[in-house]
Design a protein around this motif. Structure first.
Motif, PDB file in Angstrom:
ATOM      1  N   ASP A  78       8.021 -45.836  45.550  1.00 25.64           N
ATOM      2  CA  ASP A  78       6.614 -45.804  45.326  1.00 25.64           C
ATOM      3  C   ASP A  78       5.788 -46.315  46.230  1.00 25.64           C
ATOM      4  N   PRO A  80       3.630 -47.270  49.683  1.00 30.35           N
ATOM      5  CA  PRO A  80       2.744 -46.269  50.641  1.00 30.35           C
ATOM      6  C   PRO A  80       3.580 -46.595  51.733  1.00 30.35           C
ATOM      7  N   LEU A  81       3.579 -45.647  52.572  1.00 31.07           N
ATOM      8  CA  LEU A  81       4.123 -45.593  53.898  1.00 31.07           C
ATOM      9  C   LEU A  81       2.957 -45.824  54.800  1.00 31.07           C
ATOM     10  N   ASP A  82       3.351 -46.600  55.845  1.00 29.25           N
ATOM     11  CA  ASP A  82       2.172 -47.223  56.870  1.00 29.25           C
ATOM     12  C   ASP A  82       2.628 -46.587  58.292  1.00 29.25           C
ATOM     13  N   THR A  98       7.068 -36.430  53.507  1.00 29.87           N
ATOM     14  CA  THR A  98       6.899 -37.798  52.918  1.00 29.87           C
ATOM     15  C   THR A  98       8.284 -38.171  52.537  1.00 29.87           C
ATOM     16  N   ARG A 102      10.321 -40.971  54.253  1.00 35.50           N
ATOM     17  CA  ARG A 102      10.721 -42.120  53.569  1.00 35.50           C
ATOM     18  C   ARG A 102      12.391 -42.567  53.808  1.00 35.50           C
ATOM     19  N   LYS A 153       0.367 -45.084  60.976  1.00 35.45           N
ATOM     20  CA  LYS A 153      -0.254 -44.342  60.404  1.00 35.45           C
ATOM     21  C   LYS A 153      -1.925 -44.828  60.600  1.00 35.45           C
ATOM     22  N   GLU A 157      -7.054 -40.571  59.183  1.00 35.58           N
ATOM     23  CA  GLU A 157      -6.093 -39.360  58.878  1.00 35.58           C
ATOM     24  C   GLU A 157      -5.456 -38.704  60.140  1.00 35.58           C
TER      25      GLU A 157
END
Length: 506
Positions: A78, A80-82, A98, A102, A153, A157
């Motif tokens: 869970d 967040p991906l940076d 995603t 991950r 990231k 966006e």
């Protein structure tokens, strides 16, 4: 001190090197964001050493993958991906899903530079051990290899894929020049606020903080995109599951970005007789005007009813008022539509009924109202959904016509592009959109965003899509079956959809 100055300039040099390799993203001001510690002045030697600790541990090359491995990130399910991991396809660099990102990040966080992951029904060898800074993905079954890269990231966006080629024409990150037409549209501002439009319809949202946040996001989207895009609003409710399945199938077969929005239509062959708005108007005059109008099944297969303002007051529908309950017709079997859709996607007939049951149960778990499919209603009693639909201005007349209630052409607002390109209020006036998947699956033609009145499903939608995609990927795991499904819909050849941005006569 001399030591501080030397360390500081070494820091700058390594940061520049890392930036070239794609470790960091830069803002226009020159400030570096991402993994870099933001200091504009020399610091103590201990601070510099801490900042560069990820390159000092061994003699391995300084690469984004090794930097990531040394960053002690939390890569839980869970978290967040940076970072973004991109793959180089025939059409250019694309973001990995995603799930894939991950899976790769979890291995890199363990310090693994070579490993295997499972994605989209295939096993892939991943190798980030090279000194050049990039990675490689190899399909174990086919031996096909593609390059990978890691990017931070950042706080903005990603640049849309279709804009990459355009940006590459302007060196040093310069933006494409703004045309006079785009500048004029920007000066007019968001479409829903043009012509002195009143925002009084928003009063019905008072007391509903979730709805107010959704509308605020839609307003922000309009402000950002109003230069080159016209916007429309499509309200729906019980059709939501059909749209979600369309999006998931599009993701499995064609890499449609279903995390952003649903897909209202996917069967391309149903548009053979109605490839554009002109044909839809012609058919309305000849076939539908005296026969159910826009409720005719053939019209429904290709057309969407839309309003032209977030603050619309009519005729017949006010976007803010219908957001909670949505808008839907009940004169059809939604369960039958779902099963027919699955069969059209070449799901083996013996598995269709069971798969439909599983999808309905999955919908209930995530809070989607499936009461018209034989399932449960959402607990909030708010089954409405709203799609914000942006269409490139050059395509508006190809895909849209101004309409009166039930679909007759509104000649006073035709061509509709002239009306939408003006600084007039769009609060009063409907339209009909030809929802051709050929355009709706291309982000340089159509962009969509969705909001759900039910806060639970709105929050869970991406998780629901991920589960749905996983389920359909298993059902359509056989490559030959995917090929049949892709071509059976009447689409372009699968390899063209899968590997490249489709070029159409726009």
């Amino acid at each position: 001190t001399v030591h501080q100055n030397v360390a500081y300039h070494v820091t700058l040099g390594l940061r520049a090197l890392a930036k070239v390799m794609g470790c960091f993203e830069s803002r226009s001001s020159g400030e570096v964001v991402g993994r870099e510690v933001r200091h504009a002045i020399p610091r103590s030697s201990s601070e510099v050493d801490d900042d560069l600790g990820w390159v000092a541990g061994d003699k391995s090359p300084v690469t984004p993958a090794r930097a990531f491995a040394s960053s002690n990130r939390n890569i839980g399910e869970d978290a967040p991906l940076d970072v973004r991991i991109q793959i180089e396809l025939d059409g250019g660099w694309r973001d990995c899903s995603t799930e894939e990102t991950r899976a790769i990040c979890q291995q890199l966080a363990k310090g693994e530079m070579k490993f295997t992951i499972h994605a989209r029904g295939q096993n892939y060898n991943i190798d980030f051990s090279g000194a050049e800074g990039g990675g490689q993905q190899t399909n174990i079954s086919t031996g096909k290899s593609r390059r990978l890269r890691i990017l931070d990231k950042g706080e903005e966006e990603p640049v849309p894929e279709e804009d990459v080629a355009a940006l590459s024409e302007f060196p040093d990150g310069a933006s494409a020049p703004v045309t006079p037409e785009t500048a004029l549209q920007k000066s007019y501002g968001p479409q829903s606020k043009r012509g002195g439009a009143s925002m009084h319809p928003y009063k019905v949202l008072e007391g509903n903080e979730h709805a107010k946040k959704c509308f605020a996001q839609f307003e922000a989207n309009e402000a950002r995109l109003c230069g080159e895009w016209a916007v429309f609003y499509h309200s729906y409710s019980f059709a939501a599951l059909i749209y979600e399945v369309h999006a998931a199938v599009g993701s499995v077969l064609f890499r449609f970005r279903s995390q952003y929005a649903t897909l209202p239509r996917i069967l391309v062959h149903e548009f053979k007789e109605t490839p554009d708005a002109a044909c839809l108007m012609k058919r309305f005059h000849e076939e539908f005007a005296d026969n159910k109008r826009d409720h005719h099944p053939d019209f429904r297969r290709v057309g969407l009813s839309v309003m032209c303002s977030l603050a619309s007051t009519g005729p017949e529908a006010c976007v803010a008022m219908v957001f909670i309950a949505g808008y839907s017709c009940k004169d059809l079997s939604f369960r039958g539509v779902l099963e027919n859709l699955l069969e059209s996607c070449y799901v083996p007939r013996a598995k269709v009924r069971k798969l439909a049951d599983e999808i309905i149960a999955m919908s209930e778990k995530h809070g989607l109202d499936v009461s018209q499919f034989g399932g449960k209603a959402c607990q909030s009693g708010k089954p409405g959904h709203l799609m914000q639909l942006f269409i490139k201005r050059r395509l508006v007349d190809k895909l849209v016509y101004a309409a009166k209630p039930y679909g007759p052409i509104d000649e006073e607002r035709m061509p509709i592009s002239k009306w939408l390109d003006s600084n007039s209020s769009t609060q009063v006036g409907q339209a009909r959109v030809l929802a051709h998947p050929k355009y709706f699956m291309q982000a340089n033609c159509v962009r969509m965003f969705v909001a759900s009145a039910d806060p639970t499903f709105h929050r869970n939608r991406q998780a629901f899509q991920n589960e749905l995609i996983q389920k359909l990927s298993l059902i359509l795991s056989e490559p030959s079956l995917r090929e049949r499904a892709a071509t059976g819909m009447g689409s372009l050849p699968r390899d063209l959809w899968w590997h490249a941005t489709i070029v159409v006569d726009c």
